[in-house]
Write a protein that holds these residues in place. Structure first.
Motif, PDB file in Angstrom:
ATOM      1  N   VAL A 264     -45.941   8.663 -33.312  1.00 30.42           N
ATOM      2  CA  VAL A 264     -44.950   9.363 -31.744  1.00 30.42           C
ATOM      3  C   VAL A 264     -44.179   8.565 -32.171  1.00 30.42           C
ATOM      4  O   VAL A 264     -43.657   7.238 -32.026  1.00 30.42           O
ATOM      5  N   TYR A 265     -42.661   9.411 -32.403  1.00 28.23           N
ATOM      6  CA  TYR A 265     -41.424   8.341 -31.741  1.00 28.23           C
ATOM      7  C   TYR A 265     -40.846   9.351 -30.232  1.00 28.23           C
ATOM      8  O   TYR A 265     -40.999   9.948 -30.319  1.00 28.23           O
ATOM      9  N   ILE A 266     -40.849   8.097 -29.251  1.00 25.69           N
ATOM     10  CA  ILE A 266     -40.183   8.278 -27.702  1.00 25.69           C
ATOM     11  C   ILE A 266     -38.963   7.687 -27.609  1.00 25.69           C
ATOM     12  O   ILE A 266     -38.755   6.394 -28.154  1.00 25.69           O
ATOM     13  N   ILE A 267     -38.183   8.314 -26.560  1.00 25.14           N
ATOM     14  CA  ILE A 267     -37.141   7.406 -26.496  1.00 25.14           C
ATOM     15  C   ILE A 267     -37.408   8.134 -24.697  1.00 25.14           C
ATOM     16  O   ILE A 267     -36.921   8.546 -23.782  1.00 25.14           O
ATOM     17  N   PRO A 268     -38.196   6.748 -24.130  1.00 26.74           N
ATOM     18  CA  PRO A 268     -38.495   6.788 -22.679  1.00 26.74           C
ATOM     19  C   PRO A 268     -38.136   6.708 -21.209  1.00 26.74           C
ATOM     20  O   PRO A 268     -37.701   6.543 -20.786  1.00 26.74           O
ATOM     21  N   HIS A 269     -36.579   5.864 -21.884  1.00 30.38           N
ATOM     22  CA  HIS A 269     -35.665   5.881 -21.130  1.00 30.38           C
ATOM     23  C   HIS A 269     -34.484   6.287 -21.831  1.00 30.38           C
ATOM     24  O   HIS A 269     -33.248   6.362 -22.542  1.00 30.38           O
ATOM     25  N   HIS A 270     -33.760   7.480 -20.281  1.00 26.76           N
ATOM     26  CA  HIS A 270     -32.304   7.762 -20.715  1.00 26.76           C
ATOM     27  C   HIS A 270     -32.767   8.117 -22.535  1.00 26.76           C
ATOM     28  O   HIS A 270     -31.525   8.248 -23.269  1.00 26.76           O
ATOM     29  N   HIS A 271     -33.491   9.688 -22.623  1.00 24.63           N
ATOM     30  CA  HIS A 271     -34.040  10.109 -23.740  1.00 24.63           C
ATOM     31  C   HIS A 271     -32.648  10.944 -24.064  1.00 24.63           C
ATOM     32  O   HIS A 271     -31.917  11.015 -23.349  1.00 24.63           O
ATOM     33  N   PHE A 272     -32.416  10.806 -25.258  1.00 22.52           N
ATOM     34  CA  PHE A 272     -31.446  11.381 -26.347  1.00 22.52           C
ATOM     35  C   PHE A 272     -32.093  13.173 -26.682  1.00 22.52           C
ATOM     36  O   PHE A 272     -32.687  12.448 -27.382  1.00 22.52           O
ATOM     37  N   GLU A 299     -40.735   2.940 -29.892  1.00 23.28           N
ATOM     38  CA  GLU A 299     -40.557   2.758 -28.960  1.00 23.28           C
ATOM     39  C   GLU A 299     -38.833   2.680 -28.614  1.00 23.28           C
ATOM     40  O   GLU A 299     -38.226   1.807 -29.749  1.00 23.28           O
ATOM     41  N   ASP A 300     -37.859   3.662 -28.867  1.00 24.31           N
ATOM     42  CA  ASP A 300     -35.679   3.370 -29.006  1.00 24.31           C
ATOM     43  C   ASP A 300     -35.246   3.617 -27.902  1.00 24.31           C
ATOM     44  O   ASP A 300     -35.295   4.510 -27.288  1.00 24.31           O
ATOM     45  N   ASP A 301     -34.948   2.204 -27.578  1.00 23.27           N
ATOM     46  CA  ASP A 301     -35.025   1.531 -26.061  1.00 23.27           C
ATOM     47  C   ASP A 301     -33.532   1.440 -26.036  1.00 23.27           C
ATOM     48  O   ASP A 301     -32.927   0.076 -25.884  1.00 23.27           O
ATOM     49  N   TYR A 302     -33.036   2.109 -26.633  1.00 17.25           N
ATOM     50  CA  TYR A 302     -31.470   1.746 -27.329  1.00 17.25           C
ATOM     51  C   TYR A 302     -30.748   1.345 -26.492  1.00 17.25           C
ATOM     52  O   TYR A 302     -29.705   0.974 -26.132  1.00 17.25           O
ATOM     53  N   ASP A 303     -30.040   2.056 -24.852  1.00 12.19           N
ATOM     54  CA  ASP A 303     -30.145   1.314 -23.639  1.00 12.19           C
ATOM     55  C   ASP A 303     -30.516   0.837 -22.797  1.00 12.19           C
ATOM     56  O   ASP A 303     -29.724   1.529 -21.734  1.00 12.19           O
ATOM     57  N   PHE A 304     -31.406   0.185 -22.567  1.00 14.80           N
ATOM     58  CA  PHE A 304     -32.332  -0.170 -20.913  1.00 14.80           C
ATOM     59  C   PHE A 304     -31.646  -0.852 -20.066  1.00 14.80           C
ATOM     60  O   PHE A 304     -31.896  -0.611 -19.121  1.00 14.80           O
ATOM     61  N   ILE A 412     -20.827  24.982 -15.865  1.00 13.87           N
ATOM     62  CA  ILE A 412     -22.608  23.871 -16.720  1.00 13.87           C
ATOM     63  C   ILE A 412     -22.924  23.257 -15.532  1.00 13.87           C
ATOM     64  O   ILE A 412     -23.052  23.013 -14.560  1.00 13.87           O
ATOM     65  N   GLU A 413     -24.194  22.795 -16.219  1.00 17.57           N
ATOM     66  CA  GLU A 413     -25.642  22.235 -14.978  1.00 17.57           C
ATOM     67  C   GLU A 413     -25.790  21.503 -16.161  1.00 17.57           C
ATOM     68  O   GLU A 413     -25.904  20.751 -16.837  1.00 17.57           O
ATOM     69  N   PHE A 414     -25.714  20.691 -14.858  1.00 15.24           N
ATOM     70  CA  PHE A 414     -26.231  19.388 -15.388  1.00 15.24           C
ATOM     71  C   PHE A 414     -27.410  18.259 -13.921  1.00 15.24           C
ATOM     72  O   PHE A 414     -27.598  18.830 -13.313  1.00 15.24           O
ATOM     73  N   GLU A 415     -27.648  17.267 -14.399  1.00 13.82           N
ATOM     74  CA  GLU A 415     -28.705  16.208 -13.340  1.00 13.82           C
ATOM     75  C   GLU A 415     -27.517  15.116 -13.623  1.00 13.82           C
ATOM     76  O   GLU A 415     -27.711  14.710 -14.896  1.00 13.82           O
ATOM     77  N   ILE A 416     -27.703  14.655 -12.179  1.00 11.88           N
ATOM     78  CA  ILE A 416     -26.804  12.558 -12.653  1.00 11.88           C
ATOM     79  C   ILE A 416     -28.078  11.883 -12.950  1.00 11.88           C
ATOM     80  O   ILE A 416     -29.234  11.793 -12.504  1.00 11.88           O
ATOM     81  N   PRO A 417     -27.890  11.345 -14.184  1.00 12.73           N
ATOM     82  CA  PRO A 417     -28.724  10.762 -15.069  1.00 12.73           C
ATOM     83  C   PRO A 417     -28.847   9.169 -14.486  1.00 12.73           C
ATOM     84  O   PRO A 417     -27.955   9.093 -13.496  1.00 12.73           O
ATOM     85  N   ASP A 418     -29.680   9.361 -14.145  1.00 14.98           N
ATOM     86  CA  ASP A 418     -30.202   7.659 -13.832  1.00 14.98           C
ATOM     87  C   ASP A 418     -29.872   6.534 -14.503  1.00 14.98           C
ATOM     88  O   ASP A 418     -29.647   5.216 -13.706  1.00 14.98           O
ATOM     89  N   GLY A 419     -29.827   6.717 -15.373  1.00 13.26           N
ATOM     90  CA  GLY A 419     -29.199   5.409 -16.474  1.00 13.26           C
ATOM     91  C   GLY A 419     -28.638   6.132 -17.373  1.00 13.26           C
ATOM     92  O   GLY A 419     -27.934   7.343 -17.731  1.00 13.26           O
ATOM     93  N   GLY A 420     -28.350   5.685 -18.471  1.00 14.30           N
ATOM     94  CA  GLY A 420     -26.949   5.783 -19.714  1.00 14.30           C
ATOM     95  C   GLY A 420     -25.945   5.976 -19.884  1.00 14.30           C
ATOM     96  O   GLY A 420     -25.669   4.981 -18.292  1.00 14.30           O
ATOM     97  N   LEU A 421     -25.388   6.990 -20.616  1.00 18.59           N
ATOM     98  CA  LEU A 421     -23.679   6.169 -20.413  1.00 18.59           C
ATOM     99  C   LEU A 421     -23.221   7.651 -21.107  1.00 18.59           C
ATOM    100  O   LEU A 421     -21.928   8.033 -21.107  1.00 18.59           O
ATOM    101  N   ALA A 422     -24.123   9.154 -19.890  1.00 16.34           N
ATOM    102  CA  ALA A 422     -23.665   9.878 -20.926  1.00 16.34           C
ATOM    103  C   ALA A 422     -24.537  10.931 -19.569  1.00 16.34           C
ATOM    104  O   ALA A 422     -25.959  11.165 -19.245  1.00 16.34           O
ATOM    105  N   VAL A 423     -23.822  11.755 -19.190  1.00 18.87           N
ATOM    106  CA  VAL A 423     -24.587  13.502 -18.687  1.00 18.87           C
ATOM    107  C   VAL A 423     -24.712  14.523 -20.300  1.00 18.87           C
ATOM    108  O   VAL A 423     -24.185  14.746 -20.884  1.00 18.87           O
ATOM    109  N   TRP A 424     -26.541  15.154 -19.984  1.00 14.86           N
ATOM    110  CA  TRP A 424     -26.327  16.396 -20.600  1.00 14.86           C
ATOM    111  C   TRP A 424     -26.411  17.424 -19.751  1.00 14.86           C
ATOM    112  O   TRP A 424     -26.304  17.648 -18.611  1.00 14.86           O
TER     113      TRP A 424
END
Length: 486
Positions: A264-272, A299-304, A412-424
């Motif tokens: 299973v490949y997962i990005i649990p923090h700040h999913h990409f 577990e891809d934790d690229y920007d914890f 544009i619809e978006f949620e304020i992200p808890d972390g990471g460097l971008a807004v989906w």
């Protein structure tokens, strides 16, 4: 006689001597079939007059041709192309054609004909990227100071020799301390391999875990290069829904009743790409399923390190007591993308195998750079950089989201992200993101067109909009251009 005056063009300002220039041009004329075996070359006097150089220079060129085995001197007759060279067909001018399927000179397999070209941000003065750090904040001067300091010391010369394919022992030890303090992850240096960013870690893990037709579970929206890496191995991608609480582990559990899953490949923090975080309940259930069904978790934790409003959840690897998790992290994503440093953590035997595989394609990393980063961890510079960046990026996130809410509320619809460097950002379906990106570029703004985030199961009209690399004035200017384009 051939038109040597036009064929032999010399450059008197070039660092290559004139007689070598003439020699090299003759070699080119022989290898492309313009000159054939046993063809006579013009006399040194004639050629010197034609191309405007000293006769002795021509003689030196001919001597060089003879010494290299391209020509021969026949007494009282002159200089000839060597008679026993193989005959090469004379070049023909290509005929105009609209057919793009030109036959290749050799047979090879192109598995990347549909690959999306990588984005080159070197020339972009103003860009809303996919979520990269602001390289202006990176303490590069301190890093180079450590780099120079190591290289000047007598023992630093050893770093210029071949080393361990797992990477710098110093950096691996420093990472052990750092990961223990920040993530509660207690591992030894033998469980870590230094990589060229997280992408190499994904590739190594895929190659060791997966065989053709194996199943790997991934998010319905997912990091595209990870998908491509697993597909390249020949694995089947089983899509699992992603919602506000991350990967749907109940769906995965149902899937396991009908499918044998290898990983299973997962990005649990700040999913990409969507930036959501997987809940602790789902994390624990995933670990339980991994133990029961004996699959690996990548577990891809690229920007914890960039989490703004509360303490981030511990990584899966930190609470994994059955050793199912292969943990991948990146220093490139938090420092500067061009400085390719990442790491992968797993069982010692797995890491040793990954090092052997890495040795086939890269032998080892940049030991000097890795040790310089180790010094930055040891003297607290990396920690200071992360804390400083975290404060700045939080301010930028807040301003970016305020502008989106006030100026783009209807599109544009978006949620304020808890972390990471971008807004989906989900755009109104009426907006053509490809045309939007093209028009924005004409006005001096680089922005993605959303194509990278789409796959066979996910086709949202959206993109990641990075805020971290823009200061306040740049952010206002960039979003101002985007608003005008829309």
């Amino acid at each position: 006689m051939l038109p040597y005056k036009s064929l032999i063009q010399i450059d008197r300002n070039a660092p290559v001597t004139l007689h070598i220039q003439v020699c090299n041009i003759f070699i080119l004329l022989i290898t492309n079939g313009t000159l054939q075996p046993s063809d006579i070359l013009p006399s040194s006097r004639v050629l010197a007059e034609l191309i405007g150089i000293n006769r002795n220079t021509v003689k030196l060129a001919y001597e060089e041709l003879i010494s290299q085995g391209w020509a021969e001197s026949i007494e009282r007759k002159g200089i000839f192309v060597l008679s026993n060279l193989p005959i090469i067909s004379k070049p023909q001018l290509p005929e105009p054609t609209l057919n793009k399927n030109v036959q290749e000179a050799f047979i090879w397999t192109n598995k990347f004909s549909n690959a999306i070209p990588s984005n080159n941000l070197h020339k972009a003065d103003l860009a809303i990227d996919a979520g990269f750090p602001d390289v202006r904040l990176a303490p590069v001067d301190q890093l180079m100071r450590e780099y120079r300091s190591i290289s000047r010391k007598f023992y630093g010369k050893n770093f210029l020799k071949y080393g361990d394919s797992k990477g710098s022992q110093h950096l691996r030890s420093s990472l052990c301390d750092y990961l223990s303090n920040t993530r509660g992850l207690n591992v030894s240096s033998e469980q870590i391999i230094i990589t060229k960013g997280s992408q190499m870690g994904i590739y190594l893990a895929a190659q060791l875990l997966l065989q053709p037709t194996d199943n790997i579970a991934v998010g319905i929206s997912n990091y595209g290069f990870a998908d491509d890496t697993f597909s390249y191995v020949g694995a089947n991608l089983l899509r699992v829904p992603i919602d506000a609480n991350g990967m749907d582990i109940d769906y995965l559990e149902a899937l396991l009743t009908v499918k044998k899953i290898k990983a299973v490949y997962i990005i649990p923090h700040h999913h990409f790409p969507t930036a959501v975080t997987t809940s602790m309940e789902r994390r624990l259930k995933l670990l339980k399923l991994a133990k029961e069904h004996r699959f690996a978790i990548i577990e891809d934790d690229y920007d914890f390190d960039f989490h703004y409003d509360n303490k981030p959840y511990l990584p899966l690897a930190s609470i994994d007591h059955n050793h199912n998790v292969i943990y991948i992290g990146s220093i490139s994503k938090t420092f500067a993308p061009a400085l390719r440093i990442g790491f992968m953590i797993g069982p010692p035997a797995f890491v040793e195998a990954a090092a052997s595989l890495r040795g086939l394609i890269d032998k080892q990393g940049d030991t000097l750079l890795e040790d310089a980063f180790a010094m930055m961890f040891d003297n607290g510079e990396m920690d200071r950089h992360f804390r400083k960046s975290l404060k700045i990026y939080k301010q930028r996130r807040n301003l970016f989201c305020e502008i989106l809410k006030s100026e783009f509320n209807e599109v544009i619809e978006f949620e304020i992200p808890d972390g990471g460097l971008a807004v989906w950002s989900n755009f109104n379906q009426k907006i053509d993101l490809i045309k939007t990106a093209e028009e924005a570029l004409k006005k001096g703004l680089y922005i993605e067109n959303g194509h990278f985030y789409k796959n066979e199961s996910f086709s949202a009209n959206g993109m990641r909009m990075g805020f971290a690399s823009l200061n306040e004035s740049e952010m206002i200017a960039a979003l101002g251009i985007l608003k005008k384009v829309i």
